[in-house]
Scaffold this motif. Structure first.
Motif, short mmCIF file in Angstrom:
data_model
loop_
_atom_site.label_atom_id
_atom_site.label_comp_id
_atom_site.label_asym_id
_atom_site.label_seq_id
_atom_site.Cartn_x
_atom_site.Cartn_y
_atom_site.Cartn_z
N UNK A 123 11.59 21.48 -23.59
CA UNK A 123 10.72 19.92 -23.72
C UNK A 123 11.87 19.50 -23.46
N UNK A 124 13.08 19.19 -23.34
CA UNK A 124 14.84 18.39 -23.61
C UNK A 124 14.42 18.57 -21.84
N UNK A 125 14.21 19.88 -21.23
CA UNK A 125 14.54 19.80 -19.53
C UNK A 125 13.10 19.30 -18.83
N UNK A 182 0.76 -1.53 -0.40
CA UNK A 182 0.04 -0.40 0.09
C UNK A 182 0.43 1.32 -0.08
N UNK A 183 2.12 1.19 0.46
CA UNK A 183 3.40 2.21 0.70
C UNK A 183 3.64 2.57 0.01
N UNK A 184 3.51 1.33 -1.27
CA UNK A 184 4.18 1.43 -2.59
C UNK A 184 3.14 2.33 -4.15
N UNK A 185 2.48 1.74 -3.56
CA UNK A 185 1.60 1.67 -4.77
C UNK A 185 0.97 3.58 -4.45
N UNK A 186 1.05 4.00 -3.16
CA UNK A 186 0.60 5.03 -3.11
C UNK A 186 1.73 6.19 -3.60
N UNK A 187 3.88 5.42 -3.65
CA UNK A 187 4.22 6.30 -4.44
C UNK A 187 4.14 6.14 -5.45
N UNK A 188 3.75 4.82 -6.38
CA UNK A 188 3.93 4.89 -7.80
C UNK A 188 2.60 6.38 -8.20
N UNK A 189 1.63 5.67 -7.10
CA UNK A 189 0.15 6.93 -8.25
C UNK A 189 0.74 8.59 -7.99
N UNK A 190 1.67 8.82 -6.87
CA UNK A 190 2.31 9.89 -7.25
C UNK A 190 2.93 9.99 -8.21
N UNK A 191 3.76 9.10 -8.37
CA UNK A 191 5.23 8.95 -9.71
C UNK A 191 3.74 9.36 -11.00
N UNK A 192 3.09 8.60 -10.76
CA UNK A 192 2.00 8.43 -12.58
C UNK A 192 1.51 9.98 -12.76
N UNK A 193 1.36 10.38 -11.77
CA UNK A 193 0.14 12.39 -11.61
C UNK A 193 0.91 13.06 -11.90
N UNK A 194 2.68 12.97 -11.49
CA UNK A 194 3.76 14.13 -12.19
C UNK A 194 4.22 13.74 -13.32
N UNK A 195 3.60 11.92 -14.14
CA UNK A 195 4.55 11.67 -15.48
C UNK A 195 3.11 12.44 -16.60
N UNK A 196 1.76 12.16 -15.56
CA UNK A 196 0.24 12.90 -16.66
C UNK A 196 1.03 14.72 -16.65
N UNK A 197 1.56 15.26 -15.12
CA UNK A 197 1.57 16.65 -15.40
C UNK A 197 2.56 17.19 -16.45
N UNK A 198 3.81 15.92 -17.16
CA UNK A 198 4.75 16.39 -17.19
C UNK A 198 4.45 16.41 -18.52
N UNK A 199 3.53 14.53 -19.36
CA UNK A 199 3.01 14.62 -20.34
C UNK A 199 2.17 16.10 -20.98
N UNK A 200 2.20 16.96 -20.01
CA UNK A 200 0.68 18.12 -20.37
C UNK A 200 1.72 18.54 -21.02
N UNK A 201 2.40 19.32 -19.65
CA UNK A 201 4.28 19.90 -20.37
C UNK A 201 4.43 20.13 -22.11
N UNK A 202 4.62 18.86 -22.20
CA UNK A 202 5.45 18.54 -23.45
C UNK A 202 4.24 18.45 -24.94
N UNK A 247 14.01 13.49 -30.57
CA UNK A 247 12.78 14.17 -31.48
C UNK A 247 13.33 15.50 -30.74
N UNK A 248 12.95 15.83 -29.81
CA UNK A 248 12.53 17.36 -29.22
C UNK A 248 13.24 18.13 -30.17
N UNK A 249 14.72 18.52 -29.94
CA UNK A 249 15.10 19.42 -30.70
C UNK A 249 14.97 21.23 -29.84
N UNK A 250 14.62 21.05 -28.69
CA UNK A 250 13.80 22.41 -28.80
C UNK A 250 14.43 22.19 -27.06
#
Length: 285
Positions: free
Chosen positions: A263-265, A148-168, A257-260
């Motif tokens: 986005x690379x950041x 359950x502890x690991x699951x909460x951590x994964x959920x937090x990381x997935x949310x961060x990746x989703x937010x970063x994908x929106x930035x992309x 592919x970014x060349x920008x």
């Protein structure tokens, strides 16, 4: 619900003349690796005890400890009187000494103790199996709590990746415009006449090489699939590991592919979040 491979379970059973203690510890491992420490008298049951662990824990580096402590008057061995007397007679011919000293020397010799109990008592073995089952329940509960502890951590990381994908996705629009402007400026600085239609065709072909539409779609699908698998009824760390590899492949392609720079950041941040997921993934059942 996912489970961790880290856990500990212990159970004690008190019999009229013995105390039986079962301890089970587990750590992460690619496969099931069982190290059993059990008394010699119970070696014939080792395979059965190992099967109980394999059925209950599935995967991990597991240490099994079975301890039997005699608390009453019962003993599993007796003094072999005839052998001891024979040793004492032989020793008396070699060295001088009183009977107590000779007996002390004789008892150190082989075969002075004999066991009158060759078969494992059924009630005793049933108690051992019960203790094993209870210890397995405890270690499973421990693993689920860690999961359950690991699951909460994964959920937090997935949310961060989703937010970063929106930035992309937001950066992708201005990225194409920036690359177009950069190329047009570079051509204009050459101060040569170019065919406008041909230049536009070449520009479109060039920009298509940097198109990341497919990567964005696949990455979003992989993130959703990871979350679905994470919340499934079974704990499948290997499957989650495969999905995380696919996530990494799409992130790497976007980065190449970014060349920008902006986005690379963002891609670097995505790789950092994914690396943390992979580190925790090593401990998922």
């Amino acid at each position: 619900m996912i489970q961790s491979m880290t856990g500990f379970g212990k159970h004690v059973v008190q019999l009229p003349s013995k105390k039986i203690t079962v301890e089970i510890k587990s750590l992460n491992s690619k496969n099931l690796d069982i190290n059993a420490r059990i008394p010699q008298a119970y070696r014939e049951k080792e395979l059965e005890l190992r099967k109980m662990i394999a059925d209950g824990l599935v995967r991990g580096k597991v240490d099994l400890g079975l301890y039997v402590e005699i608390t009453g008057e019962e003993t599993t061995s007796e003094v072999n009187h005839g052998v001891v007397k024979k040793y004492m007679e032989q020793l008396s011919q070699i060295v001088d000494g009183d009977s107590l000293k000779l007996m002390e020397l004789a008892l150190r010799m082989p075969d002075t103790l004999k066991s009158d109990k060759n078969d494992i008592d059924k009630a005793e073995y049933d108690a051992i199996k019960k203790a094993m089952q209870e210890a397995l329940v405890e270690i499973t509960n421990f693993r689920e709590a860690e999961g359950r502890v690991l699951e909460k951590d994964f959920e937090m990381r997935l949310k961060a990746l989703d937010d970063l994908l929106e930035k992309v996705k937001l950066l992708d629009v201005e990225r194409i415009d920036t690359i177009r402007e950069r190329l047009e400026k570079a051509v204009s600085e050459l101060k040569v006449e170019v065919d406008a239609n041909r230049f536009e065709q070449e520009l479109i072909y060039y920009l298509e090489k940097y198109d990341i539409t497919e990567e964005k779609v696949r990455l979003a699908n992989h993130l959703n699939y990871f979350e679905t698998t994470l919340h499934s009824n079974d704990s499948n760390g290997k499957k989650l590991g495969f999905i995380s590899q696919e996530i990494g492949r799409e992130i790497n392609t976007i980065g190449s592919k970014a060349n920008y720079a902006p986005m690379q950041q963002v891609v670097v941040q995505m790789k950092d979040e994914l690396e943390k997921i992979k580190e925790q993934m090593l401990n998922v059942l």
